[in-house]
Write a protein that holds these residues in place. Structure first.
Motif, PDB file in Angstrom:
ATOM      1  N   LYS A 154      -3.938  -9.003   3.978  1.00 33.99           N
ATOM      2  CA  LYS A 154      -3.632  -8.870   2.585  1.00 33.99           C
ATOM      3  C   LYS A 154      -4.543  -9.436   1.746  1.00 33.99           C
ATOM      4  O   LYS A 154      -4.842  -8.933   0.691  1.00 33.99           O
ATOM      5  CB  LYS A 154      -2.134  -9.447   2.457  1.00 33.99           C
ATOM      6  CG  LYS A 154      -1.444  -9.581   1.008  1.00 33.99           C
ATOM      7  CD  LYS A 154       0.011  -9.952   1.233  1.00 33.99           C
ATOM      8  CE  LYS A 154       0.857  -9.671  -0.035  1.00 33.99           C
ATOM      9  NZ  LYS A 154       2.111 -10.212  -0.138  1.00 33.99           N
ATOM     10  N   LYS A 185      -1.759   5.542  -0.360  1.00 33.41           N
ATOM     11  CA  LYS A 185      -0.711   5.161   0.582  1.00 33.41           C
ATOM     12  C   LYS A 185      -0.816   4.280   1.681  1.00 33.41           C
ATOM     13  O   LYS A 185      -0.113   3.278   2.315  1.00 33.41           O
ATOM     14  CB  LYS A 185       0.010   6.583   1.106  1.00 33.41           C
ATOM     15  CG  LYS A 185       0.567   7.521   0.140  1.00 33.41           C
ATOM     16  CD  LYS A 185       1.001   8.995   1.014  1.00 33.41           C
ATOM     17  CE  LYS A 185       1.340   9.889  -0.034  1.00 33.41           C
ATOM     18  NZ  LYS A 185       2.079  11.114   0.338  1.00 33.41           N
ATOM     19  N   VAL A 188      -1.065   0.736   0.006  1.00 35.00           N
ATOM     20  CA  VAL A 188       0.179   0.052  -0.250  1.00 35.00           C
ATOM     21  C   VAL A 188       0.804  -0.229   1.017  1.00 35.00           C
ATOM     22  O   VAL A 188       1.593  -1.279   1.105  1.00 35.00           O
ATOM     23  CB  VAL A 188       1.007   1.250  -1.082  1.00 35.00           C
ATOM     24  CG1 VAL A 188       2.266   0.704  -1.279  1.00 35.00           C
ATOM     25  CG2 VAL A 188       0.351   1.437  -2.530  1.00 35.00           C
ATOM     26  N   GLN A 189       0.779   0.395   2.084  1.00 36.95           N
ATOM     27  CA  GLN A 189       1.603   0.326   3.423  1.00 36.95           C
ATOM     28  C   GLN A 189       0.914  -1.002   3.924  1.00 36.95           C
ATOM     29  O   GLN A 189       1.533  -1.727   4.518  1.00 36.95           O
ATOM     30  CB  GLN A 189       1.093   1.483   4.258  1.00 36.95           C
ATOM     31  CG  GLN A 189       1.764   1.293   5.598  1.00 36.95           C
ATOM     32  CD  GLN A 189       1.609   2.262   6.627  1.00 36.95           C
ATOM     33  OE1 GLN A 189       0.829   3.396   6.335  1.00 36.95           O
ATOM     34  NE2 GLN A 189       1.955   2.306   7.888  1.00 36.95           N
ATOM     35  N   LYS A 190      -0.423  -1.228   3.695  1.00 34.41           N
ATOM     36  CA  LYS A 190      -1.128  -2.714   4.315  1.00 34.41           C
ATOM     37  C   LYS A 190      -0.857  -3.677   3.430  1.00 34.41           C
ATOM     38  O   LYS A 190      -1.508  -4.909   3.575  1.00 34.41           O
ATOM     39  CB  LYS A 190      -2.576  -2.245   4.238  1.00 34.41           C
ATOM     40  CG  LYS A 190      -3.009  -1.203   5.562  1.00 34.41           C
ATOM     41  CD  LYS A 190      -2.516  -1.653   6.743  1.00 34.41           C
ATOM     42  CE  LYS A 190      -2.891  -0.477   7.892  1.00 34.41           C
ATOM     43  NZ  LYS A 190      -2.574  -0.800   9.372  1.00 34.41           N
ATOM     44  N   GLY A 191      -0.153  -3.646   2.166  1.00 33.45           N
ATOM     45  CA  GLY A 191       0.098  -4.867   1.477  1.00 33.45           C
ATOM     46  C   GLY A 191      -0.831  -4.878   0.238  1.00 33.45           C
ATOM     47  O   GLY A 191      -0.741  -5.982  -0.254  1.00 33.45           O
ATOM     48  N   ASN A 236       8.655   4.096  -3.169  1.00 26.90           N
ATOM     49  CA  ASN A 236       7.809   4.410  -1.986  1.00 26.90           C
ATOM     50  C   ASN A 236       8.821   3.219  -1.045  1.00 26.90           C
ATOM     51  O   ASN A 236       9.332   2.339  -1.377  1.00 26.90           O
ATOM     52  CB  ASN A 236       6.453   4.173  -1.716  1.00 26.90           C
ATOM     53  CG  ASN A 236       6.122   2.573  -2.563  1.00 26.90           C
ATOM     54  OD1 ASN A 236       5.870   1.818  -1.647  1.00 26.90           O
ATOM     55  ND2 ASN A 236       5.679   2.611  -3.755  1.00 26.90           N
ATOM     56  N   PRO A 237       8.698   3.357   0.320  1.00 29.29           N
ATOM     57  CA  PRO A 237       9.610   2.463   1.290  1.00 29.29           C
ATOM     58  C   PRO A 237       8.599   0.985   1.210  1.00 29.29           C
ATOM     59  O   PRO A 237       9.257   0.451   2.052  1.00 29.29           O
ATOM     60  CB  PRO A 237       9.578   2.901   2.484  1.00 29.29           C
ATOM     61  CG  PRO A 237       8.379   4.010   2.570  1.00 29.29           C
ATOM     62  CD  PRO A 237       8.233   4.373   0.953  1.00 29.29           C
ATOM     63  N   TYR A 238       7.563   0.670   0.839  1.00 29.84           N
ATOM     64  CA  TYR A 238       6.646  -0.655   1.091  1.00 29.84           C
ATOM     65  C   TYR A 238       6.973  -1.620  -0.053  1.00 29.84           C
ATOM     66  O   TYR A 238       7.301  -2.411   0.129  1.00 29.84           O
ATOM     67  CB  TYR A 238       5.089  -0.084   1.156  1.00 29.84           C
ATOM     68  CG  TYR A 238       5.136   0.976   2.159  1.00 29.84           C
ATOM     69  CD1 TYR A 238       5.319   0.833   3.655  1.00 29.84           C
ATOM     70  CD2 TYR A 238       4.835   2.453   1.987  1.00 29.84           C
ATOM     71  CE1 TYR A 238       5.161   1.906   4.659  1.00 29.84           C
ATOM     72  CE2 TYR A 238       4.551   3.116   2.842  1.00 29.84           C
ATOM     73  CZ  TYR A 238       4.918   3.047   4.123  1.00 29.84           C
ATOM     74  OH  TYR A 238       4.601   4.110   5.243  1.00 29.84           O
ATOM     75  N   GLN A 239       6.269  -0.859  -1.263  1.00 33.44           N
ATOM     76  CA  GLN A 239       6.512  -1.630  -2.494  1.00 33.44           C
ATOM     77  C   GLN A 239       6.365  -0.847  -3.567  1.00 33.44           C
ATOM     78  O   GLN A 239       5.583  -0.339  -4.132  1.00 33.44           O
ATOM     79  CB  GLN A 239       5.279  -2.792  -2.503  1.00 33.44           C
ATOM     80  CG  GLN A 239       5.369  -3.668  -3.601  1.00 33.44           C
ATOM     81  CD  GLN A 239       4.048  -4.544  -3.816  1.00 33.44           C
ATOM     82  OE1 GLN A 239       2.996  -4.398  -3.109  1.00 33.44           O
ATOM     83  NE2 GLN A 239       4.038  -5.403  -4.750  1.00 33.44           N
ATOM     84  N   LYS A 240       7.656  -0.894  -4.392  1.00 31.64           N
ATOM     85  CA  LYS A 240       7.954  -0.147  -5.482  1.00 31.64           C
ATOM     86  C   LYS A 240       7.218  -0.791  -6.819  1.00 31.64           C
ATOM     87  O   LYS A 240       7.524  -1.929  -6.632  1.00 31.64           O
ATOM     88  CB  LYS A 240       9.252   0.350  -5.736  1.00 31.64           C
ATOM     89  CG  LYS A 240      10.018   1.111  -4.527  1.00 31.64           C
ATOM     90  CD  LYS A 240      11.408   1.459  -5.138  1.00 31.64           C
ATOM     91  CE  LYS A 240      11.997   2.395  -3.670  1.00 31.64           C
ATOM     92  NZ  LYS A 240      13.420   2.598  -3.867  1.00 31.64           N
TER      93      LYS A 240
END
Length: 768
Positions: A154, A185, A188-191, A236-240
């Motif tokens: 992160k 994408k 964002v998936q990685k934080g 998105n399912p990670y962080q909107k």
């Protein structure tokens, strides 16, 4: 141990040093850093080295007193990864060049987030994203995998520039700027922080190359026309992203789109599409959030910001926005009532547009002199129709009443000024009583002057005008303010028993009559004529006076120095005469010389003083040069310039007159009491929701003729939007109503189709 409720404590860490850089290399790098300290660091380029200025660091050397063992001896043969080696491998995009990096970092207790692997905050991940080849760089996934194994993923992903030019820019910003949806994408998936702010100098509006996009990743994706990335960031399912998030200026993504829009209409097509897309997406996902109503630090919504910046294309789209989809019907600002061929009746939502509200769009446009195209913006409907309705409803009658009052005041002031001068009415004990009419006229004149003085101060306090706007928009108000000041000075001198009051009084009287031209705004032809005069005075004549004064004082000083001083004056018989009995002004007097040279300019000068000249040749050279430069050159030049000004202004004079009248309308409206303002408000309240009392707005009804889209609007969209139960039934039409085109059109529609209930007469109609 740390608990969830404990305060956040910054971790302290020591960075290792493996001796890969000797003392001479460190000294060379320090010299390079000192030479490049004042230079702007490039974002990523091979032309200049973007090394960071050396900062004090605490490290421990792994080579210090190290005992060489067999395993360590084998480790010395491994490749050492310095910053240059790492950045070169990442720039190449070849992941095989990073083999052994993980083992090296583990053995040396290093991390990819160490400062030795950064240049002004730019780490290897940002370096890789800046060097994409066909949208790919295989080293990026490799680096992310290593950072995840090392436990600082992160921190590695959210590393940001520290340089003042690109401060705050992260890898997510770079991926969006490089238009790589796949890496966006992945990050964002990685934080990656979707609310990181790029607030460096390059990302702020200033002179020179810059790109302001609202600092946030969502704003960057929207301003660079990437709808797919925008949709992913919003949902998105990670962080909107928080769609209401603002930047350092308080601007949301909608504000940023308005600021990016171009005044020449080069990129406005995608701007308005993206604006509507974000607006509808936000309404679908967050129906309780009114994104378009959020104000920035200047208390401006996106609509008001478009008006303030003069983005006429975007502004017109916002005002005329109409969604036919029922789901987004509440986002519309324009509603079609009925359509018949090219003629249609529309309802415009005037919320935040009408000057009835404080800090309205109309106030922003009219009182903002920095907008270059505000004359054109006032022609956008429904602003033009609103101003016309206000003028016809109350402004012209109040303006006429003000004209009559000022004319009466001016007549009384003229009589009082003449009476004072004629009778020398200075206050004295011998004359304690005075005519009651004279005292009443003096009081009226004083009260009027105080009114102009106080109103001028209040206008300057409220409008906070710039010098340019004070001379252009506040030209007449400034003259009234000067009129009040001159009268107050004259009154003070009059009460002090000083005869100098007469000079100020006379100037005030002349200016008072000149200010009568202010009321020419009520007439179109006189108003345009006055506009041309004003532009000439503030333009060509001011320039001419400045240049002429330079010539006049320069040549006057030269002639005063050249001419002899005559101590005595001779009579016609040649006998000397006492100066006390007969003292004539000579050209040794600077005031007299200036006056005589001015006479030469207008063709009234003479040459009877040449006997007092020491060097006649020099005198004639000066005099001829002055006549050529002023009488021949300057006068003809000002005539030519004024002729050119008339041609240029004649095309814009009508719009300028309408702007001046709009300023007058708003000034008059502000003087009305709140109850009267509410009663005289333009438009009517309409319920535009699908359910009763669900969406009440203040609207303005207008009839428009549009030959471009009439063939696509053949059906009646809606005769009367909203609830009709509380709408009053109109009275019988008058003869004037029957003769209007609106009534004829409406009657034709009633004959063409059955109507059970009579239609409601709109409060105001206009033809565009």
């Amino acid at each position: 141990m740390s608990h969830s409720n404990d305060p956040v404590i910054k971790q302290f860490s020591l960075e290792t040093y493996d001796g890969s850089e000797d003392a001479s290399a460190r000294g060379k790098r320090a010299k390079q850093d000192s030479r490049s300290k004042e230079r702007n660091v490039p974002m990523d380029t091979t032309l200049f080295e973007d090394k960071e200025t050396a900062k004090p660091k605490v490290k421990f050397n792994l080579e210090f007193n190290r005992m060489v063992t067999e395993s360590e001896g084998s480790n010395n043969q491994e490749e050492r990864f310095g910053m240059e080696t790492l950045f070169a491998a990442v720039s190449s995009g070849d992941a095989t060049r990073l083999n052994g990096l993980h083992q090296y970092l583990v053995h040396t207790l290093k991390h990819l987030t160490n400062t030795e692997y950064q240049r002004h905050g730019k780490n290897a991940l940002i370096k890789g994203l800046l060097n994409l080849k066909d949208g790919k760089n295989d080293t990026i996934e490799f680096l992310l995998d290593i950072a995840e194994k090392m436990g600082d993923l992160k921190k590695f992903v959210n590393a940001a520039y520290t340089d003042s030019n690109y401060k705050g820019q992260t890898a997510l910003h770079v991926a969006i700027e490089r238009r790589s949806e796949s890496y966006v994408k992945l990050l964002v998936q990685k934080g990656a922080d979707v609310h990181a702010r790029a607030c460096g100098k390059f990302f702020q509006e200033h002179d020179g190359p810059n790109f302001y996009f609202g600092e946030l990743p969502l704003s960057l994706a929207a301003c660079t026309n990437q709808p797919a990335v925008v949709d992913f960031l919003i949902d998105n399912p990670y962080q909107k992203v928080d769609i209401t998030k603002t930047d350092s200026q308080g601007n949301t993504v909608l504000h940023a789109l308005v600021l990016v829009a171009d005044k020449e209409n080069t990129n406005n097509n995608f701007i308005v599409r993206m604006y509507d897309h974000i607006l509808t997406t936000a309404a679908k996902l967050y129906p309780m959030i009114k994104l378009e109503d959020i104000e920035n630090h200047q208390l401006l919504t996106p609509l008001k910001l478009a008006a303030k910046k003069g983005k006429i294309e975007v502004f017109e789209h916002m005002v005329h926005r109409e969604f036919q989809n029922v789901e987004f019907h509440h986002l519309s600002r324009k509603f079609t009532e009925w359509v018949y061929g090219p003629v249609q009746s529309s309802l415009y939502d005037v919320t935040s547009l009408d000057s009835y509200e404080n800090n309205s769009v109309m106030d922003v446009i009219i009182y903002n002199n920095r907008i270059p195209n505000r004359l054109e913006m006032l022609q956008v409907e429904p602003l033009n129709c609103l101003l016309n309705d206000k003028w016809d409803k109350f402004a012209k009658w109040i303006f006429l009443f003000n004209f009559i009052c000022y004319l009466t005041y001016l007549s009384i002031f003229t009589v009082v000024a003449y009476y004072i001068h004629e009778r020398s009415m200075l206050p004295s004990p011998e004359r304690p009583s005075a005519d009651y009419l004279y005292l009443m006229g003096l009081m009226i004149s004083t009260v009027g002057a105080l009114h102009f003085f106080i109103r001028g101060i209040s206008d300057m306090w409220r409008k906070c005008p710039t010098p340019q706007s004070l001379l252009v928009d506040g030209y007449d108000e400034l003259l009234f303010f000067i009129q009040g000041i001159l009268f107050i000075i004259s009154a003070v001198l009059y009460l002090c028993g000083m005869h100098a009051y007469l000079g100020f009084l006379v100037i005030c009287l002349a200016l008072s009559w000149v200010n009568l031209l202010y009321f020419s705004r009520g007439s179109r032809h006189l108003g345009i004529y006055t506009v041309i005069i004003q532009k000439m005075i503030l333009g060509d004549i001011l320039c001419f006076i400045f240049v002429y004064i330079v010539y006049l004082f320069g040549f006057s000083a030269a002639l005063v120095t050249l001419i002899k001083d005559s101590s005595t004056n001779m009579t016609e018989s040649g006998d000397p005469e006492d100066n006390a009995n007969c003292k004539n002004l000579t050209y040794r007097n600077i005031q007299f010389t200036i006056l005589e040279l001015f006479k030469f300019t207008i063709g009234m000068g003479d040459l009877e003083f040449t006997d007092q000249v020491q060097y006649q040749e020099v005198f004639y050279i000066l005099l001829i040069s002055y006549i050529v430069l002023t009488y021949i050159l300057l006068l003809n030049m000002i005539i030519a310039l004024m002729s050119k000004t008339v041609e240029n202004i004649s095309e814009k004079s009508f719009n300028i007159w309408k702007l001046q009248r709009a300023i007058t309308i708003l000034d008059i409206e502000r003087t009305l009491p709140s109850c009267l303002r509410k009663r005289l408000r333009s438009g009517m309240e309409k319920d535009l929701g699908r359910k009763p009392d669900s969406d009440k707005r203040w609207c303005l009804s207008m009839e428009e003729v549009n030959w471009d889209k009439w063939s696509s609007n053949l059906s009646i969209i809606k005769e009367e939007p909203g609830n009709q139960e509380n709408v009053p039934v109109p009275t019988a039409p008058t003869r004037r109503d029957r003769g209007s085109s609106w009534y004829r059109l409406l009657s034709h529609r009633r004959l063409a189709q059955p109507v059970e209930e009579p239609e409601t007469t709109p409060m105001m109609t206009s033809r565009v």
